[in-house]
Design a protein around this motif. Structure first.
Motif, PDB file in Angstrom:
ATOM      1  N   VAL A   1       0.820  -1.225   0.000  1.00 22.59           N
ATOM      2  CA  VAL A   1       0.000   0.000   0.000  1.00 22.59           C
ATOM      3  C   VAL A   1       0.852   1.273   0.000  1.00 22.59           C
ATOM      4  O   VAL A   1       0.449   2.311  -0.525  1.00 22.59           O
ATOM      5  CB  VAL A   1      -0.973  -0.012   1.211  1.00 22.59           C
ATOM      6  CG1 VAL A   1      -0.215   0.115   2.521  1.00 22.59           C
ATOM      7  CG2 VAL A   1      -2.011   1.087   1.099  1.00 22.59           C
ATOM      8  N   GLY A   2       2.032   1.234   0.606  1.00 22.75           N
ATOM      9  CA  GLY A   2       2.927   2.400   0.657  1.00 22.75           C
ATOM     10  C   GLY A   2       2.268   3.590   1.335  1.00 22.75           C
ATOM     11  O   GLY A   2       1.554   3.446   2.329  1.00 22.75           O
TER      12      GLY A   2
ATOM     13  N   GLY B   1      -4.740   6.840   3.788  1.00 23.15           N
ATOM     14  CA  GLY B   1      -6.180   6.782   3.540  1.00 23.15           C
ATOM     15  C   GLY B   1      -6.886   5.728   4.378  1.00 23.15           C
ATOM     16  O   GLY B   1      -8.127   5.709   4.449  1.00 23.15           O
ATOM     17  N   LEU B   2      -6.130   4.845   5.020  1.00 21.98           N
ATOM     18  CA  LEU B   2      -6.739   3.787   5.832  1.00 21.98           C
ATOM     19  C   LEU B   2      -6.774   4.133   7.315  1.00 21.98           C
ATOM     20  O   LEU B   2      -7.461   3.480   8.105  1.00 21.98           O
ATOM     21  CB  LEU B   2      -5.970   2.467   5.655  1.00 21.98           C
ATOM     22  CG  LEU B   2      -5.871   1.911   4.227  1.00 21.98           C
ATOM     23  CD1 LEU B   2      -5.056   0.621   4.220  1.00 21.98           C
ATOM     24  CD2 LEU B   2      -7.271   1.642   3.671  1.00 21.98           C
TER      25      LEU B   2
ATOM     26  N   GLU C   1     -10.262   7.187  12.805  1.00 22.88           N
ATOM     27  CA  GLU C   1     -10.328   7.826  14.123  1.00 22.88           C
ATOM     28  C   GLU C   1      -9.825   6.916  15.239  1.00 22.88           C
ATOM     29  O   GLU C   1      -9.224   7.357  16.202  1.00 22.88           O
ATOM     30  CB  GLU C   1     -11.791   8.219  14.431  1.00 22.88           C
ATOM     31  CG  GLU C   1     -12.264   9.469  13.704  1.00 22.88           C
ATOM     32  CD  GLU C   1     -11.326  10.647  13.954  1.00 22.88           C
ATOM     33  OE1 GLU C   1     -11.105  10.972  15.138  1.00 22.88           O
ATOM     34  OE2 GLU C   1     -10.797  11.220  12.964  1.00 22.88           O
ATOM     35  N   ARG C   2     -10.108   5.607  15.077  1.00 24.53           N
ATOM     36  CA  ARG C   2      -9.773   4.664  16.156  1.00 24.53           C
ATOM     37  C   ARG C   2      -8.432   3.966  15.954  1.00 24.53           C
ATOM     38  O   ARG C   2      -8.014   3.161  16.777  1.00 24.53           O
ATOM     39  CB  ARG C   2     -10.877   3.601  16.265  1.00 24.53           C
ATOM     40  CG  ARG C   2     -12.213   4.147  16.750  1.00 24.53           C
ATOM     41  CD  ARG C   2     -13.319   3.107  16.571  1.00 24.53           C
ATOM     42  NE  ARG C   2     -12.908   1.815  17.122  1.00 24.53           N
ATOM     43  CZ  ARG C   2     -13.392   0.636  16.722  1.00 24.53           C
ATOM     44  NH1 ARG C   2     -14.294   0.576  15.756  1.00 24.53           N
ATOM     45  NH2 ARG C   2     -12.987  -0.471  17.276  1.00 24.53           N
ATOM     46  N   THR C   3      -7.755   4.258  14.830  1.00 27.89           N
ATOM     47  CA  THR C   3      -6.487   3.560  14.555  1.00 27.89           C
ATOM     48  C   THR C   3      -5.415   4.029  15.536  1.00 27.89           C
ATOM     49  O   THR C   3      -5.125   5.221  15.626  1.00 27.89           O
ATOM     50  CB  THR C   3      -6.008   3.848  13.110  1.00 27.89           C
ATOM     51  OG1 THR C   3      -7.082   3.589  12.213  1.00 27.89           O
ATOM     52  CG2 THR C   3      -4.813   2.988  12.754  1.00 27.89           C
TER      53      THR C   3
ATOM     54  N   ALA D   1       3.449   8.483   7.431  1.00 26.41           N
ATOM     55  CA  ALA D   1       1.992   8.691   7.474  1.00 26.41           C
ATOM     56  C   ALA D   1       1.467   8.432   8.888  1.00 26.41           C
ATOM     57  O   ALA D   1       0.589   9.152   9.391  1.00 26.41           O
ATOM     58  CB  ALA D   1       1.307   7.761   6.469  1.00 26.41           C
ATOM     59  N   ALA D   2       2.018   7.415   9.551  1.00 24.88           N
ATOM     60  CA  ALA D   2       1.578   7.083  10.911  1.00 24.88           C
ATOM     61  C   ALA D   2       1.931   8.216  11.875  1.00 24.88           C
ATOM     62  O   ALA D   2       1.116   8.626  12.705  1.00 24.88           O
ATOM     63  CB  ALA D   2       2.228   5.774  11.359  1.00 24.88           C
ATOM     64  N   LYS D   3       3.171   8.704  11.757  1.00 19.59           N
ATOM     65  CA  LYS D   3       3.622   9.771  12.668  1.00 19.59           C
ATOM     66  C   LYS D   3       2.760  11.011  12.536  1.00 19.59           C
ATOM     67  O   LYS D   3       2.420  11.658  13.532  1.00 19.59           O
ATOM     68  CB  LYS D   3       5.083  10.119  12.360  1.00 19.59           C
ATOM     69  CG  LYS D   3       5.932   9.634  13.470  1.00 19.59           C
ATOM     70  CD  LYS D   3       7.381   9.950  13.427  1.00 19.59           C
ATOM     71  CE  LYS D   3       8.063   9.044  14.424  1.00 19.59           C
ATOM     72  NZ  LYS D   3       8.113   7.650  14.114  1.00 19.59           N
TER      73      LYS D   3
END
Ligand SMILES: Cc1ncc(COP(=O)(O)O)c(C=O)c1O
Length: 405
Positions: free
Chosen positions: A149-150, A155-156, A159-161, A185-187
């Motif tokens: 997915v890179g 995009g995934l 709110e709860r991730t 993206a996570a940071k």
């Protein structure tokens, strides 16, 4: 169990500088832990005795301080510190009874009921099972994503991730992930990243420097290196290490000092072993690619492997585990091939000095993506034998497969 300490003791002790191969040799060998021995010895014990009640009352579990068996001994601290020193940017390392225990403790340290976990679809089967059975029971939802997915991971993230789990290359199918893009993206969303880095180890992929928050190793594989010990480790940044340590203690996870000692011994030679695993695995992968009975070779250093360009960009080398796809045929042909091999043991695990083979069916382990191939898949762990002997053995196995086809 393994906070970095600036307490250098000179020759062979404390935090080591130097390049990774030098750290492998000197890491964790503080004089206060090893005395005049080269290696910190095996410290056996559950109880550590205090001199006074006042000392007992003021003590607290802490890396490097005697407290109770659960919280480690110099044998454990030496291994944990050596692993921490291999990961630039790490604050500490926890040790676990095996690789799966390190994965589950790390996940539990960042997730709570109501949270969502994003999990790569190419993950090691028992990690998937833990998410689908255990985490689900405790109110954590798992959403699987395409390992390729890179940056699209952004995009995934919902709110709860709260966490994204990566494994690169993926189990069995070996997809290489865009780790820096996913971590960035996570940071940006305050989401934790956890990587199962067992294939590369910090030598081939220093994970924290690439933005990973918790880097997990099944030390059972390359760290131990001799198929005689089970152990796991999780190395984390300053933000995540305290949570990891607390969770590990709360779960009551401890490691036998003998096993920690065996892994410290294995670690000293991990660099030379990995280079030999790599050169033999690449010779064999290239040879397999030329065989008419082989449809594809899934080794990150070869262009056939999904995500190969990312491997070339991000990794410092390849280790000895890879898969290949037979050109057609069914499971019975694959069984004949596998059983014809004489130098490849038939068994789980990998990373030891000996070669292994496993027939595997990734399609059973997919939910977000589909695994489709021209024929059955075989996973090889290339050991330290002479690669020419291994090639002769594989050639005999392929002839057997062909005769029966
Ligand atoms: C990628 C990966 N992670 C974790 C593990 C689990 O390690 P252990 O066998 O020490 O529990 C394995 C075991 O095969 C593995 O292949």
């Amino acid at each position: 169990m393994g906070r970095r300490s600036g307490d250098s003791q000179g020759d062979g002790g404390g935090v080591t500088g130097g390049r990774p191969d030098t750290k492998l040799v000197h890491g964790g060998r503080r004089k206060e832990w090893r005395g005049r021995l080269v290696n910190p010895p095996v410290h056996r014990g559950s109880t550590l005795l205090f001199d006074t009640v006042a000392e007992m009352r003021s003590a607290a579990p802490e890396f490097g301080k005697p407290y109770y068996g659960l919280h480690g001994s110099p044998t454990h601290w030496a291994l944990a510190e050596a692993l921490t020193e291999l990961e630039p940017g790490a604050a500490g390392t926890t040790l676990h009874p095996n690789g799966l225990a390190a994965v589950t403790a790390a996940l539990l340290s960042v997730l709570s009921a109501g949270d969502e976990l994003l999990m790569t679809d190419s993950v090691y089967g028992p990690t998937r099972r833990f998410c689908d059975a255990f985490l689900k029971r405790y109110g954590v939802a798992t959403r699987y994503y395409d390992p390729l997915v890179g940056a699209g991971i952004a995009g995934l993230i919902g709110e709860r991730t709260r966490a994204i789990f990566l494994e690169s290359p993926g189990s069995l199918t070996m997809e290489v992930q865009d780790l820096p893009a996913i971590c960035a993206a996570a940071k940006a969303r305050g989401v934790a990243t956890l990587l199962d880095n067992t294939w590369a180890t910090p030598l081939l992929f220093p994970a924290l420097a690439a933005g990973v928050d918790i880097s997990i190793l099944a030390g059972t594989k390359y760290v131990g290196g001799h198929a005689d010990v089970m152990l796991g480790s999780a190395t984390a940044s300053a933000e995540y290490y305290p949570k990891l340590e607390r969770t590990s203690w709360d779960l009551g996870q401890s490691v036998s000092p003998d096993d920690a000692w065996l892994c410290s011994r294995g670690l000293r030679t991990m660099g030379v072993r990995l280079r030999r695993h790599e050169s033999s695995a690449l010779a064999i992968a290239r040879w397999l690619k030329q065989q008419p009975q082989v449809a594809a070779v899934l080794q990150p250093a070869l262009p056939d492997c999904p995500g190969h360009a990312l491997w070339a960009r991000d990794f410092k080398g390849a280790s000895g585990l890879f898969s290949f796809v037979l050109k057609g045929g069914d499971d019975s042909g694959r069984v004949r091939f596998v059983e014809a091999l004489e130098l490849f043991g038939l068994g789980y695990s990998w990373g030891g000095y000996e070669s292994l083979v496993v027939p595997a069916d990734p399609e059973r382990l997919r939910t977000a993506t589909r695994w489709e191939a021209e024929g059955p898949l075989v996973r090889l762990q290339i050991g330290l034998e002479d690669p020419d002997d291994l090639i002769e053995d594989l050639a005999a196995g392929l002839r057997r497969w062909e005769e029966a086809a």
